[in-house]
Scaffold this motif. Structure first.
Motif, PDB file in Angstrom:
ATOM      1  N   ARG A  35      60.098  16.895 -29.566  1.00  0.00           N
ATOM      2  CA  ARG A  35      59.066  15.843 -29.492  1.00  0.00           C
ATOM      3  C   ARG A  35      58.221  15.848 -30.769  1.00  0.00           C
ATOM      4  O   ARG A  35      57.834  14.797 -31.286  1.00  0.00           O
ATOM      5  N   ALA A  36      57.947  17.055 -31.293  1.00  0.00           N
ATOM      6  CA  ALA A  36      57.171  17.141 -32.543  1.00  0.00           C
ATOM      7  C   ALA A  36      57.962  16.507 -33.683  1.00  0.00           C
ATOM      8  O   ALA A  36      57.389  15.797 -34.525  1.00  0.00           O
ATOM      9  N   LEU A  37      59.282  16.731 -33.710  1.00  0.00           N
ATOM     10  CA  LEU A  37      60.099  16.140 -34.779  1.00  0.00           C
ATOM     11  C   LEU A  37      60.095  14.614 -34.692  1.00  0.00           C
ATOM     12  O   LEU A  37      60.157  13.933 -35.725  1.00  0.00           O
ATOM     13  N   ASP A  38      59.999  14.077 -33.466  1.00  0.00           N
ATOM     14  CA  ASP A  38      59.893  12.622 -33.319  1.00  0.00           C
ATOM     15  C   ASP A  38      58.654  12.094 -34.042  1.00  0.00           C
ATOM     16  O   ASP A  38      58.634  10.957 -34.518  1.00  0.00           O
ATOM     17  N   ARG A  39      57.608  12.922 -34.087  1.00  0.00           N
ATOM     18  CA  ARG A  39      56.341  12.484 -34.704  1.00  0.00           C
ATOM     19  C   ARG A  39      56.368  12.603 -36.228  1.00  0.00           C
ATOM     20  O   ARG A  39      55.482  12.056 -36.897  1.00  0.00           O
ATOM     21  N   VAL A  40      57.372  13.318 -36.775  1.00  0.00           N
ATOM     22  CA  VAL A  40      57.480  13.426 -38.235  1.00  0.00           C
ATOM     23  C   VAL A  40      57.684  12.037 -38.833  1.00  0.00           C
ATOM     24  O   VAL A  40      57.047  11.669 -39.822  1.00  0.00           O
ATOM     25  N   GLY A  41      58.552  11.246 -38.197  1.00  0.00           N
ATOM     26  CA  GLY A  41      58.850   9.899 -38.697  1.00  0.00           C
ATOM     27  C   GLY A  41      57.640   8.987 -38.666  1.00  0.00           C
ATOM     28  O   GLY A  41      57.569   8.016 -39.435  1.00  0.00           O
ATOM     29  N   LEU A  42      56.668   9.282 -37.802  1.00  0.00           N
ATOM     30  CA  LEU A  42      55.444   8.479 -37.718  1.00  0.00           C
ATOM     31  C   LEU A  42      54.415   8.915 -38.752  1.00  0.00           C
ATOM     32  O   LEU A  42      53.331   8.321 -38.855  1.00  0.00           O
ATOM     33  N   GLY A  43      54.724   9.997 -39.481  1.00  0.00           N
ATOM     34  CA  GLY A  43      53.786  10.505 -40.484  1.00  0.00           C
ATOM     35  C   GLY A  43      52.696  11.384 -39.908  1.00  0.00           C
ATOM     36  O   GLY A  43      51.765  11.770 -40.620  1.00  0.00           O
ATOM     37  N   GLU A  44      52.794  11.711 -38.597  1.00  0.00           N
ATOM     38  CA  GLU A  44      51.729  12.494 -37.960  1.00  0.00           C
ATOM     39  C   GLU A  44      51.933  13.992 -38.105  1.00  0.00           C
ATOM     40  O   GLU A  44      51.008  14.772 -37.870  1.00  0.00           O
ATOM     41  N   VAL A  45      53.149  14.395 -38.444  1.00  0.00           N
ATOM     42  CA  VAL A  45      53.511  15.818 -38.387  1.00  0.00           C
ATOM     43  C   VAL A  45      54.412  16.171 -39.564  1.00  0.00           C
ATOM     44  O   VAL A  45      55.257  15.367 -39.978  1.00  0.00           O
ATOM     45  N   ASP A  46      54.208  17.388 -40.123  1.00  0.00           N
ATOM     46  CA  ASP A  46      55.231  18.037 -40.950  1.00  0.00           C
ATOM     47  C   ASP A  46      55.754  19.209 -40.127  1.00  0.00           C
ATOM     48  O   ASP A  46      54.971  19.889 -39.439  1.00  0.00           O
ATOM     49  N   TYR A  47      57.069  19.446 -40.170  1.00  0.00           N
ATOM     50  CA  TYR A  47      57.611  20.603 -39.440  1.00  0.00           C
ATOM     51  C   TYR A  47      58.508  21.375 -40.397  1.00  0.00           C
ATOM     52  O   TYR A  47      59.510  20.862 -40.884  1.00  0.00           O
ATOM     53  N   LEU A  48      58.112  22.619 -40.696  1.00  0.00           N
ATOM     54  CA  LEU A  48      58.764  23.393 -41.752  1.00  0.00           C
ATOM     55  C   LEU A  48      59.740  24.413 -41.190  1.00  0.00           C
ATOM     56  O   LEU A  48      59.562  24.938 -40.088  1.00  0.00           O
ATOM     57  N   ALA A  49      60.755  24.701 -42.011  1.00  0.00           N
ATOM     58  CA  ALA A  49      61.712  25.764 -41.688  1.00  0.00           C
ATOM     59  C   ALA A  49      61.828  26.660 -42.911  1.00  0.00           C
ATOM     60  O   ALA A  49      61.901  26.166 -44.039  1.00  0.00           O
ATOM     61  N   LEU A  50      61.815  27.961 -42.691  1.00  0.00           N
ATOM     62  CA  LEU A  50      62.043  28.930 -43.766  1.00  0.00           C
ATOM     63  C   LEU A  50      63.423  29.530 -43.542  1.00  0.00           C
ATOM     64  O   LEU A  50      63.690  30.077 -42.456  1.00  0.00           O
ATOM     65  N   CYS A  51      64.281  29.417 -44.562  1.00  0.00           N
ATOM     66  CA  CYS A  51      65.687  29.789 -44.354  1.00  0.00           C
ATOM     67  C   CYS A  51      66.195  30.739 -45.431  1.00  0.00           C
ATOM     68  O   CYS A  51      65.958  30.512 -46.622  1.00  0.00           O
ATOM     69  N   PRO A  52      66.963  31.758 -45.047  1.00  0.00           N
ATOM     70  CA  PRO A  52      67.703  32.567 -46.017  1.00  0.00           C
ATOM     71  C   PRO A  52      68.931  31.770 -46.468  1.00  0.00           C
ATOM     72  O   PRO A  52      69.112  30.614 -46.034  1.00  0.00           O
ATOM     73  N   PRO A  53      69.781  32.337 -47.311  1.00  0.00           N
ATOM     74  CA  PRO A  53      70.906  31.556 -47.852  1.00  0.00           C
ATOM     75  C   PRO A  53      71.837  30.962 -46.791  1.00  0.00           C
ATOM     76  O   PRO A  53      72.527  29.971 -47.062  1.00  0.00           O
ATOM     77  N   GLY A  55      70.982  29.162 -44.495  1.00  0.00           N
ATOM     78  CA  GLY A  55      70.434  27.854 -44.127  1.00  0.00           C
ATOM     79  C   GLY A  55      69.890  27.810 -42.713  1.00  0.00           C
ATOM     80  O   GLY A  55      69.351  26.790 -42.282  1.00  0.00           O
ATOM     81  N   LEU A  56      70.052  28.908 -41.972  1.00  0.00           N
ATOM     82  CA  LEU A  56      69.557  28.930 -40.594  1.00  0.00           C
ATOM     83  C   LEU A  56      68.077  29.329 -40.582  1.00  0.00           C
ATOM     84  O   LEU A  56      67.698  30.303 -41.239  1.00  0.00           O
ATOM     85  N   PRO A  57      67.239  28.603 -39.826  1.00  0.00           N
ATOM     86  CA  PRO A  57      65.806  28.914 -39.843  1.00  0.00           C
ATOM     87  C   PRO A  57      65.506  30.295 -39.245  1.00  0.00           C
ATOM     88  O   PRO A  57      66.002  30.634 -38.166  1.00  0.00           O
ATOM     89  N   VAL A  58      64.687  31.071 -39.980  1.00  0.00           N
ATOM     90  CA  VAL A  58      64.192  32.345 -39.438  1.00  0.00           C
ATOM     91  C   VAL A  58      62.673  32.294 -39.260  1.00  0.00           C
ATOM     92  O   VAL A  58      62.087  33.226 -38.728  1.00  0.00           O
ATOM     93  N   GLY A  59      62.073  31.197 -39.704  1.00  0.00           N
ATOM     94  CA  GLY A  59      60.655  30.970 -39.481  1.00  0.00           C
ATOM     95  C   GLY A  59      60.431  29.473 -39.358  1.00  0.00           C
ATOM     96  O   GLY A  59      61.050  28.699 -40.103  1.00  0.00           O
ATOM     97  N   VAL A  60      59.602  29.060 -38.412  1.00  0.00           N
ATOM     98  CA  VAL A  60      59.335  27.628 -38.217  1.00  0.00           C
ATOM     99  C   VAL A  60      57.855  27.429 -37.919  1.00  0.00           C
ATOM    100  O   VAL A  60      57.173  28.350 -37.458  1.00  0.00           O
ATOM    101  N   GLY A  61      57.373  26.232 -38.195  1.00  0.00           N
ATOM    102  CA  GLY A  61      55.985  25.939 -37.869  1.00  0.00           C
ATOM    103  C   GLY A  61      55.655  24.496 -38.178  1.00  0.00           C
ATOM    104  O   GLY A  61      56.198  23.917 -39.117  1.00  0.00           O
ATOM    105  N   GLY A  62      54.762  23.926 -37.376  1.00  0.00           N
ATOM    106  CA  GLY A  62      54.385  22.535 -37.544  1.00  0.00           C
ATOM    107  C   GLY A  62      52.980  22.387 -38.103  1.00  0.00           C
ATOM    108  O   GLY A  62      52.155  23.303 -38.013  1.00  0.00           O
ATOM    109  N   VAL A  63      52.734  21.224 -38.696  1.00  0.00           N
ATOM    110  CA  VAL A  63      51.384  20.823 -39.104  1.00  0.00           C
ATOM    111  C   VAL A  63      51.132  19.465 -38.473  1.00  0.00           C
ATOM    112  O   VAL A  63      51.879  18.516 -38.705  1.00  0.00           O
TER     113      VAL A  63
END
Ligand SMILES: CC(C)(COP(=O)(O)OP(=O)(O)OC[C@H]1O[C@@H](n2cnc3c(N)ncnc32)[C@H](O)[C@@H]1OP(=O)(O)O)[C@@H](O)C(=O)NCCC(=O)NCCS
Length: 162
Positions: A35-53, A55-63
């Motif tokens: 649901r948070a990712l749906d809000r990225v397209g509206l400009g309301e949210v950034d959702y970050l992923a931190l990935c090792p080589p 490419g799989l996320p080992v850290g995530v967090g929204g703004v």
């Protein structure tokens, strides 16, 4: 003890990543991330992923830019349990702060549960100060799949960004 250095990339989380984020919480939590990712397209949210080589996320967090006017509110911060206390959370928070600044804003906000002193200590080390407390609630999923409303008290913290 062996020691290795792992390059980490910060990028935007996508829906395709969600099956690889099951370490971050229950199926209900993954739905709330969707649901948070749906809000990225509206400009309301950034959702970050931190990935090792891999490419799989080992850290995530929204703004969330809609929760507190004039600020970015960090939420749903999580680091893979096997990789906590390695500095990944710190990098994630710094990347989130850069996203807030890139929008021309100068304040970061977050709420931390009162029974999570380790996370609170991390935020304090990174310059966040407590200014209030507030009740929060979200859906939580028990091991048997039952969905309950988790009600808790959170300390509200903020940081002035340069
Ligand atoms: C809170 C959370 C996001 C922090 O992420 P993290 O990657 O563990 O955070 P960091 O490693 O940057 O910093 C935390 C610890 O690592 C230490 N640390 C930081 N960089 C380090 C490094 N290079 N080497 C070793 N330790 C380091 C810090 O001193 C700190 O110490 P602590 O373990 O006593 O707390 C993570 O622990 C987590 O997902 N917790 C469960 C979910 C949660 O509580 N989310 C927050 C909700 S508000």
């Amino acid at each position: 003890m062996a020691e290795i250095t792992v390059p980490m990339t910060v990028r935007d989380l996508t829906r395709e990543d969600l099956p690889s984020c099951d370490w971050s919480g229950s199926a209900a939590h993954l739905e709330s991330m969707a649901r948070a990712l749906d809000r990225v397209g509206l400009g309301e949210v950034d959702y970050l992923a931190l990935c090792p080589p891999s490419g799989l996320p080992v850290g995530v967090g929204g703004v969330d830019y809609a929760k507190v006017p004039g600020a970015g509110t960090l939420w749903q911060l999580a680091v893979h349990p096997a990789l906590q206390s390695c500095g990944i959370g710190t990098v994630l928070i710094q990347a989130a702060e850069q996203r807030i600044q890139a929008r021309g804003l100068d304040r970061a906000e977050l709420g931390v549960e009162d029974d999570n002193p380790r996370a609170r200590a991390l935020y304090e080390r990174l310059g966040y100060t407590a200014y209030d407390s507030a009740p929060e609630s979200w859906e939580a999923e028990a091991p048997d799949g039952t969905i309950t409303l988790h009600e808790t008290m959170c300390t509200l913290m903020h940081k002035q960004l340069p």
